[in-house]
Design an enzyme around this catalytic site. Structure first.
Site, PDB file in Angstrom:
ATOM      1  CE  LYS A  14      -2.315   0.573   3.573  1.00 22.09           C
ATOM      2  NZ  LYS A  14      -2.466   1.014   4.790  1.00 22.09           N
ATOM      3  NE  ARG A  89      -6.987   2.556  10.697  1.00 24.73           N
ATOM      4  CZ  ARG A  89      -5.869   1.949  10.936  1.00 24.73           C
ATOM      5  NH1 ARG A  89      -5.821   0.948  11.757  1.00 24.73           N
ATOM      6  NH2 ARG A  89      -4.756   2.349  10.368  1.00 24.73           N
ATOM      7  NE  ARG A 128       7.157  -3.595   6.594  1.00 24.61           N
ATOM      8  CZ  ARG A 128       5.915  -3.129   6.525  1.00 24.61           C
ATOM      9  NH1 ARG A 128       5.477  -2.550   5.426  1.00 24.61           N
ATOM     10  NH2 ARG A 128       5.089  -3.258   7.541  1.00 24.61           N
ATOM     11  NE  ARG A 134       7.325  -1.326  10.423  1.00 24.52           N
ATOM     12  CZ  ARG A 134       6.199  -0.969   9.827  1.00 24.52           C
ATOM     13  NH1 ARG A 134       6.231  -0.341   8.681  1.00 24.52           N
ATOM     14  NH2 ARG A 134       5.035  -1.263  10.367  1.00 24.52           N
ATOM     15  NE  ARG A 146       1.459  -5.368  12.029  1.00 26.55           N
ATOM     16  CZ  ARG A 146       2.561  -5.301  11.276  1.00 26.55           C
ATOM     17  NH1 ARG A 146       3.594  -6.056  11.556  1.00 26.55           N
ATOM     18  NH2 ARG A 146       2.627  -4.474  10.275  1.00 26.55           N
TER      19      ARG A 146
END
Length: 191
Positions: A14, A89, A128, A134, A146
């Protein structure tokens, strides 16, 4: 003015696609996280109100977020449209956004949902996590949680916009360019 909502679970690409769409179409990127940080750092009345909730560990109420979006719309009168990221959301947020946009004599043109298999998402996010450091991207259990949370939250928003025939599912696997071309084809067909 043409406004889009870009959906995609963590790791769907995204962020990459948002940057490309903004560059091509001149959209103004509206991320509620960025708006909140900006309003708080500028110490606007809405920012101070939001900070008060956040400092107590509470979610910022929809009215405050909608107020920030309204301000952003007013501050960017010449843009070709807005790309909404991370908002809405919930069903209530979708309805509030629709009302606000109607007041501004515009609407959501299309909701683009990037579809990526859970296994591919996990693979991308673990990768990633290695490259970005992260911490939320280096634990498979956390990643899967998630993804489940994303699907739970966004299904209500998708259902809201489906009734207006505005939701389009785009395959989010393939080359960055192939996915971008599919997104552009949908935007171009609706403008």
């Amino acid at each position: 003015m043409f406004n889009i909502i870009l959906f995609g679970p963590p790791g769907s690409g995204k962020g990459t696609q948002s940057e490309k769409l903004i560059a091509k179409y001149g959209f103004k990127h509206l991320s509620t996280g960025d708006l909140l940080r900006s309003e708080i750092s500028s110490q606007t009345p809405l920012g101070l109100e939001a900070k008060n909730f956040m400092d107590k560990g509470q979610l910022v109420p929809d009215e405050v977020v909608i107020g920030m979006i309204s301000t952003a719309l007013e501050q960017n009168p010449g843009v070709s449209g807005f790309l909404f990221d991370g908002f809405p959301r919930t069903q209530a947020q979708s309805e509030a956004l629709d009302k606000l946009l109607k007041l501004k004599q515009t609407a959501i043109g299309v909701v683009l949902a990037l579809d990526v298999s859970e296994e591919e998402l996990v693979k991308r996010l673990l990768n990633r996590g290695i490259t970005s450091g992260r911490s939320d991207d280096n634990n498979e259990e956390v990643i899967r949680a998630r993804i489940v949370e994303y699907h739970k939250k966004t299904s209500a928003v998708a259902d809201h916009y489906k009734q207006f025939d505005k939701v389009v599912h785009i395959p989010g696997e393939g080359s960055v360019e192939e996915i971008f071309e599919a997104l552009c084809a949908e935007i171009d067909s609706r403008q």
